[in-house]
Design an enzyme around this catalytic site. Sequence first.
Site, short mmCIF file in Angstrom:
data_model
loop_
_atom_site.label_atom_id
_atom_site.label_comp_id
_atom_site.label_asym_id
_atom_site.label_seq_id
_atom_site.Cartn_x
_atom_site.Cartn_y
_atom_site.Cartn_z
N TYR A 171 76.99 -78.44 15.13
CA TYR A 171 75.96 -80.15 15.15
C TYR A 171 74.17 -80.12 15.12
CZ TYR A 171 80.15 -82.42 17.35
OH TYR A 171 81.91 -83.14 16.92
N ASP A 213 85.12 -80.83 21.11
CA ASP A 213 84.68 -82.39 21.06
C ASP A 213 86.59 -82.80 20.88
OD1 ASP A 213 84.25 -85.00 20.58
OD2 ASP A 213 84.46 -84.92 17.94
N LYS A 224 87.62 -69.30 17.57
CA LYS A 224 88.53 -69.23 16.55
C LYS A 224 87.84 -67.23 15.41
CE LYS A 224 91.03 -70.48 12.99
NZ LYS A 224 92.88 -70.05 12.73
N ASP A 243 89.42 -84.82 23.39
CA ASP A 243 90.14 -86.31 22.87
C ASP A 243 91.55 -86.01 22.64
OD1 ASP A 243 87.73 -87.36 22.08
OD2 ASP A 243 88.28 -88.69 20.38
N ASP A 290 93.03 -73.33 17.17
CA ASP A 290 94.92 -73.91 16.87
C ASP A 290 95.61 -74.20 17.42
OD1 ASP A 290 94.14 -70.73 15.84
OD2 ASP A 290 95.19 -71.64 13.77
C1 LIG Z 1 79.84 -89.36 17.90
C2 LIG Z 1 79.66 -87.92 18.26
C3 LIG Z 1 77.63 -87.79 18.07
C4 LIG Z 1 80.09 -87.95 19.81
C5 LIG Z 1 80.45 -86.25 19.81
O1 LIG Z 1 80.98 -85.15 18.56
O2 LIG Z 1 79.58 -84.99 19.80
C6 LIG Z 1 81.21 -87.84 20.12
O3 LIG Z 1 82.18 -87.70 19.37
C7 LIG Z 1 82.08 -87.64 21.43
O4 LIG Z 1 83.20 -86.82 22.28
O5 LIG Z 1 80.62 -87.28 22.71
MG LIG Z 2 83.83 -86.78 20.86
#
Ligand SMILES: CC(C)[C@H](C(=O)O)[C@@H](O)C(=O)O
Ligand SMILES: [Mg+2]
Length: 362
Positions: free
Chosen positions: A146, A251, A195, A255, A227
């Site tokens: 990032y 990240d 990884k 999710d 993975d």
């Molecule tokens: C929007 C994006 C930059 C952010 C990230 O990847 O950190 C989001 O996905 C999160 O999880 O807060």
């Molecule tokens: Mg995110």
Amino acid sequence: MSEVNEVKKIAVIAGDGIGPEVVAEAEKVLKRTEELFGHKFETEHALFGGIAIDERGTPLPDDTLAICKASDAVLLGAVGGPKWDNNSKELRPETGLLGIRKALGLFSNIRPAVIFDCLKEASTLKPEVLEGTDLIVVRELTGGIYFGEKFRRETENGQEAVDTCVYNVSEIERIARQAFEIALTRSKKLTSVDKANVLETSRLWRETVIRISADYPDVELDHVLVDNCAMQLLRRPSSFDVIVTENMFGDILSDEAAMLTGSIGMLSSASLGEGSFGLYEPVHGSAPDIAGQGISNPIATILSVALMFRLTFGYHEAAASIERAVKNVLDAGHRTGDIAVDKSSAIGTTAMGDLIVAAMSK
Ligand SMILES: CC(C)[C@H](C(=O)O)[C@@H](O)C(=O)O
Ligand SMILES: [Mg+2]
Ligand SMILES: NC(=O)c1ccc[n+]([C@@H]2O[C@H](COP(=O)([O-])OP(=O)(O)OC[C@H]3O[C@@H](n4cnc5c(N)ncnc54)[C@H](O)[C@@H]3O)[C@@H](O)[C@H]2O)c1
């Protein structure tokens, strides 16, 4: 420990899309906490993200950063949306998000996946696979791909884009220590995800985590390739307790972990640095597809307030009150659309917020 009557300053950043909707419900929870527990909060609203681009020409105005720095904690909704997708790099809401994390030194992002029994029906996994699942993703937040150098260049094969992934030892050490400390407060099991079969940054990550583990002999450490981890999260989620990983893997995995809870609308987060200051936000984004309809789930943001109470203010009773209220409301069968099996009975954002506020008790 904080005094009950000490005024806590909270910077409130609603942001874009569903951000303002979910933050409004979290602010009701702050108000109810004052009534019930006598805590005092002084909130200051600040512009951030797409709305700040529109109104001020930058996603992270200086005064927003100053308000955050002068506060004890930040409550954030979400930023971004299609309106700004084609902006230049500097004028993307996401740039502001990365900028605020870096500027506030928030290197550790804690994302608990809490499974409410009554929501197992909303999960894509079978209840028996979810049994006993209670995990936290500790995501490194201010390094990795990032923040490495990124650019484009012309080559004889056309345009080329470059993103660089960089980690230094001290960045890995500090997040590893945080994760070991968290593991000590839980079941003393830490999974480091990398990884290392391919990436040099992951090799340094693994070496460093192993070296730091010598200071935490009571914590059982294992290493899982990212993975495989993505697969095991769905196959045997209860085998994880604390997962520590680098920025992008964290990240993605968080999710994925959200779906164990039933919805991304359930996942809260805390972003911390060295001190008690923290930024608290739902893991989800601005959800442009449902923004403005009043149907978003405010629970992730409300549970982020509970995290703020625990981790920054030490208000454990108030935090427990929020968590209990969320559980009671869900147990009573109330659902926003994202966690409803029968979508026709779903309630809206405000109704869910009101029910949780009404269920809070001392
Ligand atoms: C929007 C994006 C930059 C952010 C990230 O990847 O950190 C989001 O996905 C999160 O999880 O807060
Ligand atoms: Mg995110
Ligand atoms: N921390 C942040 O501010 C943050 C985090 C992630 C994405 N984003 C940004 O948000 C925008 C949209 O991103 P995306 O669509 O990939 O991810 P998203 O998390 O906004 O939405 C993904 C899906 O989950 C649903 N969803 C998310 N939150 C919900 C909630 N509280 N209740 C019910 N449903 C919910 C959405 O409707 C959508 O279908 C992009 O600009 C992205 O960069 C910001």
